[in-house]
Design a protein around this motif. Structure first.
Motif, PDB file in Angstrom:
ATOM      1  N   ALA A 171       0.861  -1.197   0.000  1.00 39.24           N
ATOM      2  CA  ALA A 171       0.000   0.000   0.000  1.00 39.24           C
ATOM      3  C   ALA A 171       0.888   1.235   0.000  1.00 39.24           C
ATOM      4  N   ILE A 172       0.595   2.141  -0.906  1.00 41.78           N
ATOM      5  CA  ILE A 172       1.404   3.367  -1.022  1.00 41.78           C
ATOM      6  C   ILE A 172       0.487   4.579  -1.003  1.00 41.78           C
ATOM      7  N   CYS A 173       0.850   5.569  -0.203  1.00 44.60           N
ATOM      8  CA  CYS A 173       0.171   6.865  -0.298  1.00 44.60           C
ATOM      9  C   CYS A 173       1.167   7.761  -1.041  1.00 44.60           C
ATOM     10  N   GLY A 174       0.899   8.043  -2.309  1.00 46.19           N
ATOM     11  CA  GLY A 174       1.915   8.644  -3.190  1.00 46.19           C
ATOM     12  C   GLY A 174       2.140  10.131  -2.972  1.00 46.19           C
ATOM     13  N   GLY A 175       3.124  10.632  -3.706  1.00 43.63           N
ATOM     14  CA  GLY A 175       3.334  12.076  -3.751  1.00 43.63           C
ATOM     15  C   GLY A 175       4.433  12.614  -2.857  1.00 43.63           C
ATOM     16  N   LYS A 176       5.116  11.726  -2.131  1.00 42.10           N
ATOM     17  CA  LYS A 176       6.201  12.220  -1.253  1.00 42.10           C
ATOM     18  C   LYS A 176       7.511  12.287  -2.044  1.00 42.10           C
ATOM     19  N   LYS A 177       8.310  13.305  -1.763  1.00 40.69           N
ATOM     20  CA  LYS A 177       9.651  13.363  -2.370  1.00 40.69           C
ATOM     21  C   LYS A 177      10.523  12.313  -1.697  1.00 40.69           C
ATOM     22  N   LEU A 178      11.524  11.795  -2.430  1.00 40.90           N
ATOM     23  CA  LEU A 178      12.383  10.738  -1.882  1.00 40.90           C
ATOM     24  C   LEU A 178      13.769  11.313  -1.616  1.00 40.90           C
ATOM     25  N   SER A 179      14.139  11.370  -0.349  1.00 40.36           N
ATOM     26  CA  SER A 179      15.446  11.953  -0.022  1.00 40.36           C
ATOM     27  C   SER A 179      16.129  11.142   1.056  1.00 40.36           C
ATOM     28  N   GLY A 180      17.463  11.181   1.026  1.00 43.06           N
ATOM     29  CA  GLY A 180      18.244  10.453   2.027  1.00 43.06           C
ATOM     30  C   GLY A 180      19.243   9.535   1.349  1.00 43.06           C
ATOM     31  N   GLU A 181      19.576   8.449   2.040  1.00 44.70           N
ATOM     32  CA  GLU A 181      20.586   7.516   1.504  1.00 44.70           C
ATOM     33  C   GLU A 181      20.034   6.113   1.505  1.00 44.70           C
ATOM     34  N   VAL A 182      20.425   5.358   0.514  1.00 44.72           N
ATOM     35  CA  VAL A 182      20.025   3.954   0.493  1.00 44.72           C
ATOM     36  C   VAL A 182      21.195   3.125  -0.034  1.00 44.72           C
ATOM     37  N   ARG A 183      21.313   1.892   0.483  1.00 44.60           N
ATOM     38  CA  ARG A 183      22.420   1.030   0.061  1.00 44.60           C
ATOM     39  C   ARG A 183      21.900   0.059  -0.996  1.00 44.60           C
ATOM     40  N   CYS A 184      22.642  -0.052  -2.069  1.00 39.54           N
ATOM     41  CA  CYS A 184      22.240  -0.936  -3.164  1.00 39.54           C
ATOM     42  C   CYS A 184      22.429  -2.386  -2.739  1.00 39.54           C
ATOM     43  N   GLN A 185      21.462  -3.244  -3.002  1.00 37.63           N
ATOM     44  CA  GLN A 185      21.568  -4.661  -2.632  1.00 37.63           C
ATOM     45  C   GLN A 185      22.536  -5.398  -3.557  1.00 37.63           C
ATOM     46  N   GLY A 186      22.940  -6.583  -3.143  1.00 39.85           N
ATOM     47  CA  GLY A 186      23.773  -7.428  -4.000  1.00 39.85           C
ATOM     48  C   GLY A 186      22.973  -7.852  -5.228  1.00 39.85           C
ATOM     49  N   SER A 187      23.678  -8.135  -6.308  1.00 32.79           N
ATOM     50  CA  SER A 187      23.018  -8.380  -7.589  1.00 32.79           C
ATOM     51  C   SER A 187      22.373  -9.760  -7.673  1.00 32.79           C
ATOM     52  N   LYS A 188      21.065  -9.771  -7.947  1.00 29.55           N
ATOM     53  CA  LYS A 188      20.355 -11.040  -8.162  1.00 29.55           C
ATOM     54  C   LYS A 188      20.938 -11.779  -9.363  1.00 29.55           C
ATOM     55  N   ASN A 189      21.111 -11.039 -10.463  1.00 32.02           N
ATOM     56  CA  ASN A 189      21.512 -11.718 -11.701  1.00 32.02           C
ATOM     57  C   ASN A 189      22.975 -12.156 -11.693  1.00 32.02           C
ATOM     58  N   ALA A 190      23.765 -11.650 -10.728  1.00 28.89           N
ATOM     59  CA  ALA A 190      25.120 -12.185 -10.552  1.00 28.89           C
ATOM     60  C   ALA A 190      25.085 -13.337  -9.550  1.00 28.89           C
ATOM     61  N   ALA A 191      24.266 -13.178  -8.491  1.00 25.51           N
ATOM     62  CA  ALA A 191      24.228 -14.208  -7.438  1.00 25.51           C
ATOM     63  C   ALA A 191      23.758 -15.559  -7.983  1.00 25.51           C
ATOM     64  N   LEU A 192      22.778 -15.549  -8.897  1.00 23.67           N
ATOM     65  CA  LEU A 192      22.195 -16.826  -9.325  1.00 23.67           C
ATOM     66  C   LEU A 192      23.188 -17.693 -10.110  1.00 23.67           C
ATOM     67  N   PRO A 193      23.874 -17.171 -11.133  1.00 20.74           N
ATOM     68  CA  PRO A 193      24.886 -18.020 -11.793  1.00 20.74           C
ATOM     69  C   PRO A 193      26.044 -18.383 -10.863  1.00 20.74           C
ATOM     70  N   ILE A 194      26.383 -17.480  -9.946  1.00 21.08           N
ATOM     71  CA  ILE A 194      27.482 -17.777  -9.015  1.00 21.08           C
ATOM     72  C   ILE A 194      27.065 -18.907  -8.069  1.00 21.08           C
ATOM     73  N   LEU A 195      25.817 -18.889  -7.620  1.00 25.80           N
ATOM     74  CA  LEU A 195      25.348 -19.997  -6.773  1.00 25.80           C
ATOM     75  C   LEU A 195      25.369 -21.299  -7.564  1.00 25.80           C
ATOM     76  N   ALA A 196      24.969 -21.246  -8.833  1.00 27.60           N
ATOM     77  CA  ALA A 196      25.042 -22.458  -9.668  1.00 27.60           C
ATOM     78  C   ALA A 196      26.497 -22.928  -9.775  1.00 27.60           C
ATOM     79  N   ALA A 197      27.416 -21.980  -9.877  1.00 28.58           N
ATOM     80  CA  ALA A 197      28.845 -22.324 -10.031  1.00 28.58           C
ATOM     81  C   ALA A 197      29.414 -23.027  -8.798  1.00 28.58           C
ATOM     82  N   THR A 198      28.810 -22.777  -7.626  1.00 30.56           N
ATOM     83  CA  THR A 198      29.342 -23.428  -6.416  1.00 30.56           C
ATOM     84  C   THR A 198      29.213 -24.947  -6.510  1.00 30.56           C
ATOM     85  N   VAL A 199      28.263 -25.417  -7.340  1.00 31.45           N
ATOM     86  CA  VAL A 199      28.055 -26.865  -7.500  1.00 31.45           C
ATOM     87  C   VAL A 199      29.277 -27.534  -8.154  1.00 31.45           C
TER      88      VAL A 199
END
Ligand code: UD1
Length: 416
Positions: A5-33
């Motif tokens: 649920a979103i109540c829209g219209g707010k400005k977005l300010s501050g800091e956020v940390r980028c998550q680890g890459s899904k599309n890198a994690a998946l082949p790398i997890l396959a590679a662990t096999v």
């Protein structure tokens, strides 16, 4: 708790940390096999797709742990060579286990992979390449049966630079005898991350990031600790949201080189962008400008995964933007939902023409796929009024608690 649920219209300010890459994690997890020794992966995102990959590894006989963005895999006891329909259907990247299973066990049986329904998504390029590498492949009753006594090195010319096929070839050839060469390889940054991970385990692969990848087979791999790259599509999602809502946000743990085209397009739309080596700052204070034409293409072109995100952000821009979706044939499932929110979009085959409307308004909408779902979150954040998004399981496949990310930036958003 499966709607947002979103109540829209707010400005977005501050800091956020980028998550680890899904599309890198998946082949790398396959590679662990491939590796009978322990692999420790840090910056591994907390996502439904990562947990599906860990389930597949456990099913094959490996041991896995996941805690605080660190995945630990010990694949010493891999012995099962079949992945059933349910696990295969959990995500498209399940197909990436084919190469490692064949490499370790000389045989593999899988059903067709699942994932977002954004087009036909065949795996013919994977299969053709595997045959060139000496694998016998039979497709019977919806299952694919593969056997290989020995992996034979080959020169593989991909007719299209498929990300998954390039990765599967690297995974299968890493432990072969001799040199395999992939021509017209995919050049995405996630391919470089897979190469770096495989090499950290002792593989000898070069050329990732260019059209030609050389895989010199090695005999064995060693224990490894590896930090997964950050997620450039997560970065694009945050940037498009700030561009659309207005605000001043710093995105940390991001490689600006991976998103340079996206940054210059956002600048072209009217945002002010500055970067350091691992952060991006975006300021947006005026109505965005339409971008004329956006065509998706393989990296370093405009990513298909960012198409829905930009479409959402530009829905209320001044002027028009015509999208041409060249990678997937049915990737406009977010369009009817954006139209419900007041967007003016006409789709004709692979084209979508967006005429900027005055404002987006809140509505009840349904996510049909991962990035289309994230696009609806962006629309809800910038809309006037309330938005309820269902189908959130699609979004959770690729975003760690998307509502927390935007709440941190001042949005009024929660899971209900
Ligand atoms: C990967 C990404 C996905 C992204 C896509 C394109 C992961 C986990 N997923 O998906 O987020 O949208 O790259 O950048 O990394 N194709 C064939 N035959 C094949 C393989 C692919 O025809 O054997 C076609 C596909 O149907 C599609 C196009 O090639 O139309 C691109 O596919 P591909 O590059 O393989 O994407 P994925 O690896 O599935």
């Amino acid at each position: 708790m499966n709607r947002i649920a979103i109540c829209g219209g707010k400005k977005l300010s501050g800091e956020v940390r980028c998550q680890g890459s899904k599309n890198a994690a998946l082949p790398i997890l396959a590679a662990t096999v491939l590796n009978p020794n322990e692999c420790e992966l840090t910056n591994c995102p907390d996502l439904a797709d990562v947990s599906s990959a860990l389930k597949i590894i456990t099913h094959l006989g490996g041991k896995t742990e996941y805690s605080k963005y660190t995945a630990t895999v010990n694949a010493a006891d891999i012995h099962r060579f079949e992945i059933g329909e349910e696990l295969m259907a959990s995500m498209r990247s399940s197909v990436l286990f084919l190469g490692p299973m064949l490499s370790r066990l000389k045989q593999a049986v899988i059903s067709y992979p699942g994932g977002c329904s954004i087009g036909l998504r065949p795996i013919d390029l994977h299969i053709k390449a595997f045959r060139q590498l000496g694998v016998s492949v039979e497709e019977i009753g919806g299952k694919i049966y593969c056997k290989a006594e020995k992996i034979v090195p080959a020169r593989i010319n991909l007719i299209f630079p498929s990300v998954g096929a390039t990765e599967n070839i690297m995974l299968l050839a890493a432990l072969s005898e001799g040199e395999t060469v992939v021509l017209n390889a995919a050049r995405e940054p996630e391919i470089c991350d897979l190469q770096n991970f495989l090499n950290a385990m002792g593989a000898k692969i070069s050329g990732a990031g260019t059209e030609t990848i050389r895989i010199l087979g090695v005999e064995k791999l060693k224990k490894v600790k590896y930090n997964i790259m950050s997620d450039r599509i997560f970065a694009a999602t945050c940037l498009c949201a700030v561009a659309s809502c207005g605000g001043d946000t710093v995105l940390r743990n991001v490689n600006p080189d991976h998103i340079s085209l996206i940054l210059s397009m956002l600048a072209g739309a009217g945002c002010s962008i500055s970067c350091g080596h691992d952060y991006v700052r975006i300021k947006s204070s005026e109505r965005l400008r339409g971008l004329g034409k956006i065509m998706t293409s393989p990296y370093p072109g405009f990513p298909t995964d960012a198409q829905a995100l930009f479409m959402s952000a530009l829905s209320a821009a001044d002027g028009t933007t015509v999208f041409v979706e060249n990678i997937f044939e049915s990737r406009y499932k977010h369009v009817p939902e954006l139209i419900k929110m007041g967007a003016d979009i006409i789709v004709d085959g692979r084209l979508a023409a967006v005429t900027g409307c005055n404002y987006i308004q809140g509505a009840s909408v349904e996510a049909q796929d991962l990035r289309g779902g994230a696009a609806l979150v962006i629309a809800g954040l910038s809309a006037i009024g309330d938005t309820i998004i269902s189908g959130v399981s699609h979004i959770d496949r690729g975003y760690e608690h998307i509502e927390d990310t935007f709440a941190q930036l001042g949005a009024s958003i929660k899971r209900i």
